[in-house]
Design an enzyme around this catalytic site. Structure first.
Site, PDB file in Angstrom:
ATOM      1  CE1 TYR A  63     -42.549  20.852  31.943  1.00 20.05           C
ATOM      2  CE2 TYR A  63     -42.844  21.949  34.042  1.00 20.05           C
ATOM      3  CZ  TYR A  63     -42.547  22.007  32.705  1.00 20.05           C
ATOM      4  OH  TYR A  63     -42.236  23.208  32.128  1.00 20.05           O
ATOM      5  CG  HIS A 134     -46.310  23.584  28.146  1.00 15.49           C
ATOM      6  ND1 HIS A 134     -46.219  22.507  28.996  1.00 15.49           N
ATOM      7  CD2 HIS A 134     -45.050  24.064  28.052  1.00 15.49           C
ATOM      8  CE1 HIS A 134     -44.964  22.356  29.393  1.00 15.49           C
ATOM      9  NE2 HIS A 134     -44.245  23.279  28.824  1.00 15.49           N
ATOM     10  CB  SER A 213     -33.801  26.643  30.036  1.00 11.74           C
ATOM     11  OG  SER A 213     -34.543  25.450  30.020  1.00 11.74           O
ATOM     12  N   PRO A 214     -32.925  29.265  32.572  1.00 16.37           N
ATOM     13  CG  PRO A 214     -33.164  30.128  34.743  1.00 16.37           C
ATOM     14  CD  PRO A 214     -33.759  29.122  33.789  1.00 16.37           C
ATOM     15  CG  LEU A 215     -28.924  28.574  35.777  1.00 14.69           C
ATOM     16  CD1 LEU A 215     -28.797  27.765  37.055  1.00 14.69           C
ATOM     17  CD2 LEU A 215     -27.964  29.764  35.790  1.00 14.69           C
ATOM     18  N   GLY A 216     -29.160  27.753  30.892  1.00 14.47           N
ATOM     19  CA  GLY A 216     -28.796  26.998  29.688  1.00 14.47           C
ATOM     20  C   GLY A 216     -28.955  25.511  29.856  1.00 14.47           C
ATOM     21  N   GLY A 218     -28.487  23.830  32.363  1.00 11.11           N
ATOM     22  CA  GLY A 218     -27.431  23.295  33.211  1.00 11.11           C
ATOM     23  C   GLY A 218     -26.034  23.542  32.689  1.00 11.11           C
ATOM     24  CG  PHE A 219     -23.400  24.133  28.609  1.00 13.41           C
ATOM     25  CD1 PHE A 219     -23.470  23.231  27.560  1.00 13.41           C
ATOM     26  CD2 PHE A 219     -22.149  24.657  28.927  1.00 13.41           C
ATOM     27  CE1 PHE A 219     -22.320  22.867  26.850  1.00 13.41           C
ATOM     28  CE2 PHE A 219     -21.012  24.303  28.232  1.00 13.41           C
ATOM     29  CZ  PHE A 219     -21.085  23.401  27.187  1.00 13.41           C
TER      30      PHE A 219
END
Length: 335
Positions: A63, A134, A213-216, A218-219
């Site tokens: 990152y 990773h 990425s539990p919110l896709g 950001g989608f």
């Protein structure tokens, strides 16, 4: 920082003693992949997370593209409360190329040690709580990787061993050499691939699960636009779920999820995170954000109760996840 709000429910990850707040915080977007960074807002978000009871903070060598910038940012933000938080970071890439398109994998034991020493320095700490591989390196036997991390644990430089995007065989082989405490892989109402083979294995072995990425990506926030309207350094510009055809299908599903959320008096992001939390007490999602307000919304999902009817409706809307792959084929992890 204050501790006045620190009543977030805790969950156990694995059987080696790792315990964290039910919602964590991913820091990738604070320095890469989602447009220009904002250090002041990121620091404020990290500190607010601690105030709200978040204890799991997730970073990685990647990152900062090898510069340590993401780890340093996190280390500065939690310096005064280091003993109250769980710092997770990751090794596994060869970043000598210096650009996102110019690096490969490297999990050789000597490289693991080198990256770990760098991460300790960047984070400003004498130990890393969770050290993840990773990505699986096909050139290095996972037994060697587990052995190398096990040595770092024996030396007190690392507390728990984690894997990311590993399949059942790799998980079993690693766990046989040194106990794996947690697996991190993408999982959300949009991305369901882990349900068939991966989740059953980690549960059989007593390994915790951390969805990224539990919110896709950001989608699932609903604040989206077609891929062509994003700058090239913003992930949605190339993510298949934002491309024509897929975008319209996914947007329609999010609108239906939003209607369900509104009927419960919550945000659609809270619905998505509550759905993940309802999949098992061994799950701790790490939504990423640079906004203290969005963070507060995400953490509040830990207090949302979904009924069996709610869960059935979500399954009806997205029985197999979203339209479009989560990565281009060249980047897709192979299990």
């Amino acid at each position: 920082m204050t501790q006045h709000d620190r009543n977030l429910p805790h969950r156990r990850l694995g059987t080696q003693g790792l315990e964290v707040g039910a919602v964590g915080l991913g820091t990738m977007g604070m320095t890469m992949a989602y447009g220009a960074s904002d250090e002041q807002s990121s620091i404020a978000t990290l500190r607010r997370a601690y105030e709200l009871g978040v204890t799991l903070f997730d970073t990685a060598e990647l990152y900062g593209m090898g510069t340590g910038s993401n780890e340093e940012l996190l280390g500065r933000a939690v310096k005064d409360v280091r003993d109250d938080v769980v710092l997770a970071t990751k090794f596994g890439f060869d970043l000598s190329g210096g650009t996102a398109g110019g690096f490969g994998l490297n999990s050789r034991p000597e490289h693991i040690r080198e990256v770990t020493e760098n991460s300790l320095r960047h984070l400003g700490t004498d130990h890393i709580d969770v050290l993840y591989q990773h990505r699986v390196d096909p050139e290095v036997p996972i037994e060697d990787v587990a052995g190398a991390v096990g040595e770092l644990i024996a030396e007190g430089k690392v507390r728990y061993f984690g894997l990311s995007e590993a399949g059942p065989d790799i998980i079993r082989r690693a766990h046989a050499v040194h106990p794996v405490s947690v697996l991190q892989t993408e999982y959300s109402v949009f991305e369901r691939a882990v349900e068939a083979e991966v989740l059953p294995v980690v549960r059989e072995l007593g390994i915790g699960f951390v969805p990224y990425s539990p919110l896709g990506r950001g989608f699932l926030t609903g604040a989206v636009k077609p891929a062509a309207e994003y700058p090239a350094d913003d992930m949605p510009s190339w993510d298949e779920r934002w491309q024509p055809g897929n975008y319209e299908k996914n947007l329609a599903a999010v609108r239906e999820l939003t209607a369900l959320a509104e009927s419960k008096g919550i945000a659609v992001t809270q619905l998505a995170l509550a759905w993940l939390l309802a999949q098992g007490e061994d799950i701790v999602p790490i939504p990423g954000t640079r906004s203290p307000r969005r963070l507060e919304e995400n953490v509040a999902s830990a207090y949302v109760d979904l009924t069996p009817e709610d869960l059935a409706r979500i399954q009806e809307l997205l029985p197999h996840g979203s339209a479009g792959s989560r990565y281009p084929e060249r980047m897709m992890p192979t299990w």
